[in-house]
Design an enzyme around this catalytic site. Structure first.
Site, PDB file in Angstrom:
ATOM      1  N   GLU A  78      34.387  36.296  35.964  1.00  0.00           N
ATOM      2  CA  GLU A  78      34.533  35.305  37.035  1.00  0.00           C
ATOM      3  C   GLU A  78      33.155  34.830  37.483  1.00  0.00           C
ATOM      4  OE1 GLU A  78      35.848  37.012  40.868  1.00  0.00           O
ATOM      5  OE2 GLU A  78      36.230  38.835  39.733  1.00  0.00           O
ATOM      6  N   CYS A 110      39.196  39.610  38.969  1.00  0.00           N
ATOM      7  CA  CYS A 110      38.867  40.874  38.288  1.00  0.00           C
ATOM      8  C   CYS A 110      39.888  41.242  37.209  1.00  0.00           C
ATOM      9  CB  CYS A 110      38.745  42.003  39.301  1.00  0.00           C
ATOM     10  SG  CYS A 110      37.473  41.676  40.520  1.00  0.00           S
ATOM     11  N   HIS A 232      41.316  49.534  39.342  1.00  0.00           N
ATOM     12  CA  HIS A 232      40.231  48.582  39.600  1.00  0.00           C
ATOM     13  C   HIS A 232      39.594  49.018  40.926  1.00  0.00           C
ATOM     14  CE1 HIS A 232      37.953  45.140  40.651  1.00  0.00           C
ATOM     15  NE2 HIS A 232      38.741  44.829  41.671  1.00  0.00           N
TER      16      HIS A 232
END
Ligand code: COA
Length: 390
Positions: A78, A110, A232
């Site tokens: 990103e 993400c 994550h």
């Protein structure tokens, strides 16, 4: 059987100690180290960008056989360097992968590297004699003195996906979920992300709990079928906030195992910070390199991928026999222990240093003296980004 055959990470060799940052910002250091769960944060010099970091992560993995058989390069990012040209196309060139490969970037905050991993696994299932290179590479920036300052970071994770993988087989069933929300985003005109921190925490937790209910309904699997969950990690407390509610009714033995392994999965992120797309896979490496004595072949690992905006997925893998022999634990320890601890002044200077391109699109500079990485960004010439290799 298809999955991750090799995996490596790279992070720049300069960091800021977060206790020092806390003192400088007039915050109790325990807020950062305990409340948020971060100790150090990687800070990239101008000579490290999304492309050079990705090349640095992938390079140590590649053999002649890989270079000739990787037919697909997917980069999740990103924080790409060009609105049009993919990071993957730079990587293809820098790593000298054979000409008849496909190179593409994927974007969804993400989540991009997970989309890439799933694409790569499907690709190899269809072409079992071929391989794919999947990379998550990002520089996380919220800004100096911002509420997200302590949850920044920089780094890349590279994975080679193949048949008969040496580390983990990716299982076929996974469940994804999408809801268009503004919990974290970065408009094209902004160099730093905008985040609604509390809302993003809530969204992350509710995506995980809803996906877990759906996943267990579809598969009939329960927590007892898992040895660990990797998350994550925008910061290391985040995954635990999502994991704890589903452990409430769990038997103490299994609850303790999942919490202990969660802790192992956070070691690298605690010292590197948020690397956006690569973060989940950094957690996975941290787990298998720190908990290797308690993990064995066929153990099932759960993965929770979350990309604000928001798309999430729960998928699973099973460790394969001999996985410990393919880990780069010693190299990773060396990378992290040899880093330079920046002063607040140097951190501020490094953070704010920018390209200053003239009207012809030129700005070339020497590799930062703190940067000893193999690949580095040299600046631009005629608006074209140039990279060097040591
Ligand atoms: N000692 C120990 N803990 C402390 C403390 C102290 N002195 N002071 C505060 N804390 C704890 C708080 O209780 C809180 O814990 P909890 O979340 O378990 O309740 C934690 O530290 C954070 O405090 P908070 O006041 O919520 O911090 P903040 O307003 O500075 O925001 C974030 C923290 C993480 C929300 C913010 O940094 C952020 O938005 N980061 C970006 C997150 C992101 O990337 N999201 C998108 C991708 S998923």
């Amino acid at each position: 059987m298809v999955g991750i055959d090799k995996i490596n990470f790279y992070t720049p060799n300069t960091y800021i100690d977060l206790e020092e940052l806390a003192k400088h910002r007039g915050v109790d250091p325990a807020k950062f180290t305990i409340g948020i769960g971060q100790s150090k944060m990687s800070v990239p010099p101008i000579s490290q960008d999304t492309v050079s970091m990705a090349a640095n992560a992938a390079y140590p993995l590649l053999t002649e056989n890989d270079l000739n058989n990787i037919d697909l390069i997917v980069v999740g990012t990103e924080t790409g360097v060009d609105e049009s040209k993919s990071v993957a196309s730079f990587i293809h060139d820098l790593l000298d992968i054979h000409p008849f490969a496909k190179s593409v970037d994927l974007k969804q905050a993400c989540f991009g590297a997970t989309a890439g991993l799933m694409m790569a696994v499907d690709f190899v299932r269809l072409h079992p004699d071929k391989k794919a290179l999947v990379i998550g590479s990002d520089i996380s920036r919220y800004g100096l003195n911002s509420s997200g300052e302590v949850t920044q970071g920089a780094g890349s994770v590279a994975m080679i996906v193949s048949s008969n993988p040496k580390i983990i087989e990716i299982e076929e069933t996974s469940v994804s979920m999408t809801k268009s929300i503004f919990d974290f985003w970065r408009p094209n005109y902004s160099k730093t992300a905008i985040v609604d921190g509390k809302f993003s925490n809530e969204a992350y937790i509710s995506f995980f709990s809803e996906l877990w209910v759906e996943y267990s309904k579809r598969t009939n699997l329960s927590l007892e079928d898992f040895s660990a969950f990797c998350f994550h990690l925008p910061y290391t407390k985040m995954g635990k906030k999502a994991l704890l509610p589903i452990l409430e009714k769990e038997a103490p033995k299994n609850k303790d195992l999942l919490l202990e392994n969660y802790q192992y999965s956070t070691n690298y992120s605690r010292d590197i910070g948020n690397i956006y797309t690569g973060s989940l896979y950094l957690s996975f490496m941290s787990l298998i390199e720190h908990a290797s004595s308690s993990l064995t072949a066929t153990d099932r690992i759960g993965f929770f991928s979350y990309g604000s905006g928001a798309v999430a997925e729960i998928f699973t893998g099973k460790l394969v026999d001999g996985f410990k022999d393919s880990l780069l634990s010693a190299e990773h320890e060396k990378l992290l222990t040899n880093r330079i601890d920046l002063s607040i002044e140097d951190y501020t200077t490094m953070f704010t240093k920018e390209l200053s391109i003239d009207s012809d699109g030129n700005h070339l500079f020497n590799q930062d003296k703190t940067d000893n990485s193999i690949f580095f960004f040299k600046g631009t010439e005629n608006h074209q980004r140039l990279y060097g290799k040591n």
